[in-house]
Design an enzyme around this catalytic site. Structure first.
Site, PDB file in Angstrom:
ATOM      1  N   CYS A 114       1.549 -44.532  19.328  1.00 46.78           N
ATOM      2  CA  CYS A 114       0.640 -44.559  20.504  1.00 46.78           C
ATOM      3  C   CYS A 114      -0.648 -43.914  19.945  1.00 46.78           C
ATOM      4  CB  CYS A 114       1.181 -43.828  21.950  1.00 46.78           C
ATOM      5  SG  CYS A 114       2.810 -44.463  22.393  1.00 46.78           S
ATOM      6  N   HIS A 250      -4.721 -41.931  26.618  1.00 45.61           N
ATOM      7  CA  HIS A 250      -3.414 -42.822  26.334  1.00 45.61           C
ATOM      8  C   HIS A 250      -2.747 -43.139  27.600  1.00 45.61           C
ATOM      9  CE1 HIS A 250       0.017 -44.450  24.845  1.00 45.61           C
ATOM     10  NE2 HIS A 250       0.760 -43.696  25.128  1.00 45.61           N
ATOM     11  N   ASN A 280       2.703 -48.350  29.817  1.00 46.63           N
ATOM     12  CA  ASN A 280       2.205 -47.609  28.362  1.00 46.63           C
ATOM     13  C   ASN A 280       2.444 -48.789  27.461  1.00 46.63           C
ATOM     14  OD1 ASN A 280       2.423 -46.396  25.737  1.00 46.63           O
ATOM     15  ND2 ASN A 280       3.890 -44.850  26.362  1.00 46.63           N
TER      16      ASN A 280
END
Length: 323
Positions: A114, A250, A280
């Site tokens: 990520c 994020h 996500n």
């Protein structure tokens, strides 16, 4: 010294929308349970014939159009992804050819889960500071739904697919003020995909080529770590919390985002949130959120942005940017 400045952004989401109600029909979960714990209401999934490279190409073309620059002027392409089209060549090399870029320009993938896009910005920034490149394309692109176990309600409700990109140009004034990148392999088993081709394909079924996660433990470390990197980013530039105009985090989980905003003493109105509609999307989440807020007019030229990410590895990083 030369610096890197963002001159164009772009993003792309695949067409298929998967809502929480769709997931209710697949697994033992509920819309309320997902929203309360993650803030997610829907996410996107690639079509069967789409790849990570397809998403990256669309985002890149939109960023290049926004920047109004020629493909021949791009010296460097970095793709942050943990779901590449192939083991090798890199998705960046495939993209270089698909876009029709200059042969011989530098192109490579970067795997930091990520944190991949922020890592990509950090690496690209160093190329600019040494004078090695004049213009670069940094992309975060993922097909996370391809590595999900759709029977695992702890993970399949969280992730989605997408891509985002920025075009960086050489500047005499700092655009990227600083980047701060870290990793800690002690936490490798808390979040990741336990199988890889280097272990041999005979082990794939036993280990499972899908994301596994110990969510509560990941949350604790993420909140603690992101709190530290906020302080690190500000201290490195002699800035105060009040100097930050926008937080572009994020998009992992609304609770983690809210915790970081509290650390910055920043109202949620100054935080770019897309996790509700996108889930996500790993390395794609920050560039997609950035593109959204630039195109809708929230982020304006001269604004000071803090980008921060946390991912499997563990990896984490931040970028302080004057847009």
């Amino acid at each position: 010294m030369s610096y890197a400045r963002i001159i164009g952004t772009g993003s792309y989401l695949p067409d298929e929308v998967i809502t929480n109600h769709d997931l209710e029909r697949l697994i033992d979960t509920s819309d309320e349970w997902i929203r309360e714990r993650t803030g997610i209401t829907e996410r996107r999934r690639v079509a069967p014939d789409q790849t990570c490279g397809d998403l990256a190409e669309e985002a890149a073309r939109r960023a290049l159009e926004a920047a109004d620059v020629s493909l021949s002027s791009i010296d460097l392409v970095i793709v942050g992804t943990c779901t590449p089209d192939r083991v090798f060549p890199s998705t960046a090399c495939l993209l270089q050819e698909r876009l029709g870029m200059r042969h011989g320009s530098l192109a490579f993938d970067l795997s930091a889960a990520c944190s991949g896009f922020v890592y990509g910005l950090g690496v690209a920034d160093q190329f600019f500071r040494t004078g090695a490149v004049r213009r670069a394309l940094v992309i975060g692109a993922e097909t996370m739904t391809r590595i999900l176990d759709w029977n695992d309600r702890a993970t399949c409700v969280l992730f989605g697919d997408g891509a985002g990109a920025v075009v960086l140009d050489r500047s005499e004034e700092p655009g990227i003020l600083s980047t701060h990148l870290h990793s800690d392999g002690r936490y490798q088993d808390l979040l990741g995909v336990p199988w890889g081709p280097g272990q041999g394909y005979e082990k794939r079924d036993a280990l499972g080529p899908y994301i596994t996660m110990q969510g509560n433990e990941v949350f604790k470390v993420a909140v603690r770590t992101l709190s530290r990197i906020v302080d690190e980013s500000l201290a490195a530039n002699g800035l105060e919390k009040r100097d930050i105009d926008w937080l572009v985090p994020h998009q992992a989980n609304i609770r983690i985002i809210q915790a970081t905003a509290r650390k910055l003493e920043m109202p949620m109105e100054r935080v770019v949130v897309t996790v509700d509609k996108q889930g996500n999307t790993s390395a794609a989440s920050i560039p997609m959120a950035l593109d959204t807020a630039i195109r809708d007019g929230r982020i304006k030229r001269g604004d000071l942005l803090l980008l921060e990410a946390f991912g499997g590895g563990f990896t984490w990083g931040s970028a302080l940017i004057r847009y």
